[in-house]
Design a protein around this motif. Structure first.
Motif, PDB file in Angstrom:
ATOM      1  N   GLY A  23      -1.907   4.709  30.650  1.00  0.00           N
ATOM      2  CA  GLY A  23      -2.658   3.045  30.287  1.00  0.00           C
ATOM      3  C   GLY A  23      -1.692   2.556  30.016  1.00  0.00           C
ATOM      4  O   GLY A  23      -0.020   2.443  30.505  1.00  0.00           O
ATOM      5  N   TYR A  24      -1.568   1.168  29.533  1.00  0.00           N
ATOM      6  CA  TYR A  24      -0.091   0.059  29.316  1.00  0.00           C
ATOM      7  C   TYR A  24       0.271  -0.213  27.689  1.00  0.00           C
ATOM      8  O   TYR A  24      -1.214  -0.650  27.083  1.00  0.00           O
ATOM      9  CB  TYR A  24      -0.327  -1.092  30.226  1.00  0.00           C
ATOM     10  N   LEU A  25       1.005  -0.498  27.638  1.00  0.00           N
ATOM     11  CA  LEU A  25       1.251  -0.595  25.896  1.00  0.00           C
ATOM     12  C   LEU A  25       2.105  -2.114  26.065  1.00  0.00           C
ATOM     13  O   LEU A  25       3.608  -1.726  26.266  1.00  0.00           O
ATOM     14  CB  LEU A  25       2.228   0.458  25.219  1.00  0.00           C
ATOM     15  N   ARG A  26       1.803  -3.091  26.403  1.00  0.00           N
ATOM     16  CA  ARG A  26       2.209  -4.270  26.059  1.00  0.00           C
ATOM     17  C   ARG A  26       1.877  -5.247  25.169  1.00  0.00           C
ATOM     18  O   ARG A  26       1.427  -6.421  25.494  1.00  0.00           O
ATOM     19  CB  ARG A  26       1.926  -4.966  28.106  1.00  0.00           C
ATOM     20  N   GLN A  27       2.281  -4.534  23.521  1.00  0.00           N
ATOM     21  CA  GLN A  27       1.456  -5.179  22.584  1.00  0.00           C
ATOM     22  C   GLN A  27       2.298  -7.201  22.218  1.00  0.00           C
ATOM     23  O   GLN A  27       4.149  -6.481  22.876  1.00  0.00           O
ATOM     24  CB  GLN A  27       1.427  -4.636  21.632  1.00  0.00           C
ATOM     25  N   TRP A  29       4.832  -9.921  21.826  1.00  0.00           N
ATOM     26  CA  TRP A  29       6.121  -9.961  20.932  1.00  0.00           C
ATOM     27  C   TRP A  29       6.873  -8.751  20.689  1.00  0.00           C
ATOM     28  O   TRP A  29       7.900  -8.116  20.106  1.00  0.00           O
ATOM     29  CB  TRP A  29       6.701 -10.548  19.989  1.00  0.00           C
ATOM     30  N   THR A  30       6.816  -7.381  21.918  1.00  0.00           N
ATOM     31  CA  THR A  30       8.108  -6.498  21.763  1.00  0.00           C
ATOM     32  C   THR A  30       8.493  -6.667  23.442  1.00  0.00           C
ATOM     33  O   THR A  30       7.804  -7.839  23.796  1.00  0.00           O
ATOM     34  CB  THR A  30       6.605  -5.433  21.749  1.00  0.00           C
ATOM     35  N   SER A  31       8.645  -5.555  23.633  1.00  0.00           N
ATOM     36  CA  SER A  31      10.028  -5.875  24.722  1.00  0.00           C
ATOM     37  C   SER A  31       9.098  -5.894  25.918  1.00  0.00           C
ATOM     38  O   SER A  31       9.423  -6.422  27.371  1.00  0.00           O
ATOM     39  CB  SER A  31      11.031  -4.808  24.835  1.00  0.00           C
ATOM     40  N   PRO A  32       8.098  -4.907  26.579  1.00  0.00           N
ATOM     41  CA  PRO A  32       7.394  -4.682  27.645  1.00  0.00           C
ATOM     42  C   PRO A  32       7.102  -6.273  28.087  1.00  0.00           C
ATOM     43  O   PRO A  32       6.839  -7.037  28.865  1.00  0.00           O
ATOM     44  CB  PRO A  32       6.355  -3.514  27.542  1.00  0.00           C
ATOM     45  N   GLU A  33       5.765  -6.696  26.934  1.00  0.00           N
ATOM     46  CA  GLU A  33       5.491  -7.955  26.942  1.00  0.00           C
ATOM     47  C   GLU A  33       6.706  -9.053  27.482  1.00  0.00           C
ATOM     48  O   GLU A  33       6.369 -10.324  28.121  1.00  0.00           O
ATOM     49  CB  GLU A  33       4.591  -8.435  26.079  1.00  0.00           C
ATOM     50  N   ALA A  34       7.610  -9.103  26.519  1.00  0.00           N
ATOM     51  CA  ALA A  34       8.374 -10.291  26.457  1.00  0.00           C
ATOM     52  C   ALA A  34       9.005 -10.325  28.837  1.00  0.00           C
ATOM     53  O   ALA A  34       9.405 -11.177  27.945  1.00  0.00           O
ATOM     54  CB  ALA A  34       9.231  -9.863  25.697  1.00  0.00           C
ATOM     55  N   GLU A  35       9.908  -8.853  28.745  1.00  0.00           N
ATOM     56  CA  GLU A  35       9.636  -8.683  30.115  1.00  0.00           C
ATOM     57  C   GLU A  35       8.732  -9.724  30.994  1.00  0.00           C
ATOM     58  O   GLU A  35       9.380  -9.952  31.622  1.00  0.00           O
ATOM     59  CB  GLU A  35       9.964  -7.231  30.153  1.00  0.00           C
ATOM     60  N   LEU A  36       7.651  -9.452  30.707  1.00  0.00           N
ATOM     61  CA  LEU A  36       6.890 -10.149  31.896  1.00  0.00           C
ATOM     62  C   LEU A  36       6.460 -11.545  31.430  1.00  0.00           C
ATOM     63  O   LEU A  36       6.556 -12.037  32.796  1.00  0.00           O
ATOM     64  CB  LEU A  36       5.108  -9.362  31.573  1.00  0.00           C
ATOM     65  N   ARG A  37       6.973 -12.122  30.424  1.00  0.00           N
ATOM     66  CA  ARG A  37       6.757 -13.241  30.094  1.00  0.00           C
ATOM     67  C   ARG A  37       8.101 -14.141  30.965  1.00  0.00           C
ATOM     68  O   ARG A  37       8.126 -14.850  31.580  1.00  0.00           O
ATOM     69  CB  ARG A  37       6.743 -13.506  29.045  1.00  0.00           C
ATOM     70  N   LEU A  80      -0.662 -11.593  29.501  1.00  0.00           N
ATOM     71  CA  LEU A  80      -0.613 -10.791  30.042  1.00  0.00           C
ATOM     72  C   LEU A  80       0.243  -9.383  28.416  1.00  0.00           C
ATOM     73  O   LEU A  80       0.111  -8.186  29.183  1.00  0.00           O
ATOM     74  CB  LEU A  80       1.760 -10.976  30.408  1.00  0.00           C
ATOM     75  N   ASP A  81      -0.749  -9.689  27.658  1.00  0.00           N
ATOM     76  CA  ASP A  81      -0.971  -8.556  26.656  1.00  0.00           C
ATOM     77  C   ASP A  81      -1.687  -7.601  26.516  1.00  0.00           C
ATOM     78  O   ASP A  81      -2.627  -8.052  27.681  1.00  0.00           O
ATOM     79  CB  ASP A  81      -0.187  -8.957  25.616  1.00  0.00           C
ATOM     80  N   SER A  82      -1.381  -6.770  26.354  1.00  0.00           N
ATOM     81  CA  SER A  82      -2.359  -5.071  26.321  1.00  0.00           C
ATOM     82  C   SER A  82      -3.008  -4.915  25.086  1.00  0.00           C
ATOM     83  O   SER A  82      -2.789  -4.091  23.926  1.00  0.00           O
ATOM     84  CB  SER A  82      -2.044  -4.582  27.408  1.00  0.00           C
ATOM     85  N   VAL A  83      -4.760  -4.003  25.536  1.00  0.00           N
ATOM     86  CA  VAL A  83      -5.091  -3.433  24.138  1.00  0.00           C
ATOM     87  C   VAL A  83      -4.245  -1.798  23.927  1.00  0.00           C
ATOM     88  O   VAL A  83      -3.031  -1.707  25.476  1.00  0.00           O
ATOM     89  CB  VAL A  83      -6.357  -2.926  24.404  1.00  0.00           C
ATOM     90  N   LEU A  84      -4.134  -1.294  23.222  1.00  0.00           N
ATOM     91  CA  LEU A  84      -3.103  -0.171  23.550  1.00  0.00           C
ATOM     92  C   LEU A  84      -3.924   0.939  24.330  1.00  0.00           C
ATOM     93  O   LEU A  84      -4.999   1.436  24.726  1.00  0.00           O
ATOM     94  CB  LEU A  84      -3.692   0.331  21.516  1.00  0.00           C
ATOM     95  N   GLU A  85      -3.313   1.026  25.227  1.00  0.00           N
ATOM     96  CA  GLU A  85      -3.272   2.060  26.487  1.00  0.00           C
ATOM     97  C   GLU A  85      -4.460   1.249  27.258  1.00  0.00           C
ATOM     98  O   GLU A  85      -4.962   2.310  27.756  1.00  0.00           O
ATOM     99  CB  GLU A  85      -4.117   3.343  25.732  1.00  0.00           C
ATOM    100  N   GLU A 123      -0.874 -12.593  22.397  1.00  0.00           N
ATOM    101  CA  GLU A 123      -1.755 -11.866  21.448  1.00  0.00           C
ATOM    102  C   GLU A 123      -3.067 -12.437  21.867  1.00  0.00           C
ATOM    103  O   GLU A 123      -4.403 -12.508  20.834  1.00  0.00           O
ATOM    104  CB  GLU A 123      -1.452 -11.992  20.561  1.00  0.00           C
ATOM    105  N   GLU A 124      -3.743 -12.388  22.905  1.00  0.00           N
ATOM    106  CA  GLU A 124      -5.280 -12.409  23.437  1.00  0.00           C
ATOM    107  C   GLU A 124      -6.116 -11.079  23.426  1.00  0.00           C
ATOM    108  O   GLU A 124      -7.440 -10.883  22.437  1.00  0.00           O
ATOM    109  CB  GLU A 124      -5.223 -12.798  24.687  1.00  0.00           C
TER     110      GLU A 124
END
Length: 346
Positions: A23-27, A29-37, A80-85, A123-124
């Motif tokens: 699963g994906y953890l792209r919450q 304003w965290t590092s993974p989501e910022a990397e995607l932006r 680009l954000d995700s739900v938990l997992e 944060e959609e």
């Protein structure tokens, strides 16, 4: 030449992926989501798209052919954000596909007659601060910034502080500094992965929806819940003794009455009960049905930061009586337990 869909997908596939679960953890304003932006901005710049961003981190890359009217713009994209997992395609599919569509149009020398934007909204999913579609709600004015800035995540971090940690000012209220990403937008089109089985059962790869069923918010009504089981029962555990079976309206009302805390200020348990992955089978001739689903309960109180408190599975059966469908049974399977001290009375 900008990368094609498959190449772009390979670039983002590892970001925020939990190798243990897939699963994906792209919450937000965290590092993974910022990397995607940041990746999205690079992709826009590689295509010569003019990038606009607001104080939340929402982004739009604009293709503005000469002579097009900025007051009549088309916007596409997703989040680009995700739900938990969460799944890989929920959100990013709409972003990557939109960039790939621009590539295909240019390959075939198609020039749009209106400006076209590819957007990324933050944060959609509502997975961090508990309010779904928060980025687009703030953009459209559906949620005031004064309300949003006070939202807290499960660690007690305020939204305004999470933005500041990412170098984002939020919505300042100053028209000279707040960017209106939706100015001139008259059409919005989003490609989104289907979260159901309709297309599978119809044998179609893509469907066109004319409307969207919105996120619901419902007031907790113990009597209403009990009414659903007027001709059924709840099993607290599979194969449990009589003390775990709550029969009919009175039994189910008693179950929730003695177990669930109701907060006076809202008249609710201050929870959000999320039921997902429902698989429903109906035998119309027999007048029976079954449903398998997952449930997750989230809670936030004055003393408890937003967090999941319990998760598991429902196994439901239904029957039709005098033309009306009723619960016949619900069996609860608890898989994960967190802090239930603010939810249950014991």
């Amino acid at each position: 030449m900008p990368a094609d869909f498959e190449a772009m997908w390979r670039e983002i596939a590892p970001v925020g992926r939990n190798v243990a679960t897939g699963g994906y953890l792209r919450q937000p304003w965290t590092s993974p989501e910022a990397e995607l932006r940041a990746w999205f901005v690079e992709q826009c710049e590689a295509r010569g798209l003019r990038v606009e961003r607001d104080g939340l981190g929402d982004l739009v890359g604009w293709w503005e052919p000469e002579g097009t009217d900025p007051s009549d713009r088309i916007l596409t994209g997703s989040h680009l954000d995700s739900v938990l997992e969460g799944g890989a395609y929920d959100g990013p599919l709409g972003v990557v596909s939109a960039l790939a569509a621009i590539d295909r149009m240019r390959e075939h020398a198609v020039v749009p007659g209106r400006p076209v934007g590819v957007g990324v909204f933050v944060e959609e999913e509502g997975s961090r601060f508990g309010l779904a579609c928060l980025g687009s709600r703030l953009l459209t004015g559906a949620t005031p910034w004064a309300t949003a800035r006070e939202l807290r995540d499960r660690d007690g971090v305020f939204l305004a502080d999470a933005l500041e940690a990412q170098g984002l000012p939020g919505m300042t209220g100053d028209p000279d500094s707040d960017v209106d990403l939706l100015a001139g937008v008259t059409t919005f089109v989003e490609l989104h992965v289907e979260q159901g089985r309709a297309l599978v059962d119809l044998g179609h790869a893509v469907g066109v929806a004319s409307g969207i069923w919105p996120h619901g918010r419902y007031r907790f009504d113990l009597d209403g819940v009990a009414d659903l089981f007027a001709h059924g029962r709840i099993h607290g555990e599979e194969g449990g003794g009589p003390e775990t079976v709550f029969e009919g309206r009175e039994g189910v009302r008693k179950l929730y009455g003695f177990s669930t805390r109701i907060y006076e200020d809202t008249g609710t348990p201050r929870t959000k009960h999320v039921t997902t992955n429902a698989i429903i089978d109906v035998d119309e001739e027999a007048g029976t049905g079954t449903c398998r689903s997952y449930f997750t309960v989230l809670q936030a109180t004055d003393a408890l930061a937003l967090q999941p408190i319990i998760a598991g599975r429902y196994r439901d059966t239904f029957h039709r009586l005098d033309g009306t469908w009723w619960f016949e049974s619900r069996t609860m399977h608890v898989d994960l337990v967190g802090d239930l001290s603010h939810h249950l009375k014991w």
